[in-house]
Write a protein that holds these residues in place. Sequence first.
Motif, short mmCIF file in Angstrom:
data_model
loop_
_atom_site.label_atom_id
_atom_site.label_comp_id
_atom_site.label_asym_id
_atom_site.label_seq_id
_atom_site.Cartn_x
_atom_site.Cartn_y
_atom_site.Cartn_z
N SER A 51 0.83 -1.21 0.00
CA SER A 51 0.00 0.00 0.00
C SER A 51 0.86 1.25 0.00
O SER A 51 0.51 2.26 -0.63
N GLN A 88 -7.82 0.33 -0.56
CA GLN A 88 -8.11 -0.92 0.13
C GLN A 88 -9.37 -0.76 1.01
O GLN A 88 -10.20 -1.65 1.07
N ASP A 164 -5.89 -1.25 -4.88
CA ASP A 164 -5.30 -1.87 -3.69
C ASP A 164 -6.25 -2.92 -3.12
O ASP A 164 -7.22 -2.57 -2.45
MG LIG Z 1 -2.15 -2.83 2.16
#
Ligand SMILES: [Mg+2]
Lengths: 276, 250
Positions: A51, A88, A164
């Motif tokens: 990330s 994410q 992500d």
């Molecule tokens: Mg991550």
Amino acid sequence: MTNEHVSFRDVEQVFPARGKQDPVHALGPISFAIRPGEFFSVVGPSGCGKSTMLDVMSGLTRPTRGQVIFEGSPLDGTVPDGIGVVFQEDASFPWLTVWDNVAFGLRRRGVDAAEIRRRVDYALSFMGLAAFTKAYPSQLSGGMRQRVCIARTLVMQPRLILLDEPFGALDQQTRLLMGDELLRLWRETGATIMLITHALDEANLLSDRIGVMSARPGTFISIVETGWAKDRDSTLAELPEFGAVSSRLWALLRSESMRAMGQHAASRSSLAGKAA
Amino acid sequence: MGKAGLIRIAVILAAVLALEIACRTGAVPPSAVVPPSAMLASVYEILTTGEIAHDLRLTLTAVVIATIIAIVGGFFAGLIIHGLPRLRRTLAPLLAAYYAIPHLAFYPLLIVVFGLGLGPLIVLASLLGIMAMIIATLDGLDHVPRVLLRTAAVLRLNRWSEMMLVRLPAAFPHLLSGIKLAFSYAFIGVVAGEFILSTAGLGHAISFAYDNFQNRRMYGLILIAIGLVTLVNTTLLVGERRLLTRRGMR
Ligand SMILES: [Mg+2]
Ligand SMILES: Nc1ncnc2c1ncn2[C@@H]1O[C@H](COP(=O)(O)OP(=O)(O)O)[C@@H](O)[C@H]1O
């Protein structure tokens, strides 16, 4: 254009010490490039800096050292036009309907109303959300909210899309179907895609190349070429070559994951040591 | 209405009934509390004769003005303090201890400065209400999810758009609680001020009834005050519930 849509040059990210915590060397040094129109995936043990890499690549975070070049110019600490990001976490705006969520970015860009309607309706039906335009995110499942965020990114027609772990909240079957959708979208838009995932099969199926990341600080241990045809879909998973790539990825990751777990265990035992 | 609502009403009714019986049997002397039925009758008389209209108008004017000052002032003060972390650290002890200050003690001083009338009441009530709004604004802005701000950055919003289109809408539930509190504090401030020293207003009427042993009337006026606050708070609460339901926060 060169053969590099986006590239990292000796990029390193170190998060400074906070309170009693030591500084965290999250990423790099790492140098690599993603080609225009490529489908590039990144796999690696959790906490290895995936990330963080996405943040740096999008321009959201300026790296501690090194440079990111996007379409020939270095990023300057802001997100340039042409990059879209799907995070994410759920990033839908809870106070807007699905339709308004998806139209949000276009309205800020001063696109005219008819064009907004055309793009939003198309993106919503593409994402299978046509029946939920007036719903609020709270009325949707986690997976559907993630699709709202994907649609919101798509309507901006980015040339580089960063995702992500977008299918983290989905079950296996839906994942596969969404993977096919993602491939369709990729072919249709011609955009470059960088996908972060922890599912090796997913990375294998979708990608032209897969970057396998080491434990923190994340760098690529290896970049695996799959050589799949552009018009692939999930039936690919039946081919023997598919299994070969999967086991290659797994072999690369196995030792890394074990090292990562070792790191955790080590930090845990050092904590225990301090406590004693 | 849910089961909890029914139980709540049953408990309240039982308490009122118990008080009624206690008063009627003489267990509680009428010099202390009058029976609830008498309170209601008194409310009816006061409202139908319209004699309280003038006082009520003065009180509500002061409350509305003070609430607006507290909300608007508190909101902007909150915005500024949020934007200046160093100022915020300096102010932190004040923010924390603000409601320990006996604001009412300053009321006589305010009268000396502003003269008897709406002025000192409005200042007192705004001072009481404003901090609730400041704290709510800070709280709301502190709790905007980071991923929404990152989304704003990816969509290349400038600072103004980010504030208007992402931060404030995200903080809105907190702001609404601030508004609710600011109103309650402003109401308390005005009525308490009137009670202590003034020539008119609901608080003054209550104090006057108290001083003249008009217990029935005093309780009627108190019920009117409670009714007013409940009405406004319930309206805000209904709006808040609708909002939170839509956002999936309840
Ligand atoms: Mg991550
Ligand atoms: N803002 C931050 N401050 C300090 N440490 C961070 C920050 N963001 C991430 N980290 C740390 O950097 C490492 C990599 O995080 P991340 O990139 O989220 O990993 P991944 O996405 O691969 O799971 C982790 O150890 C994480 O705790």
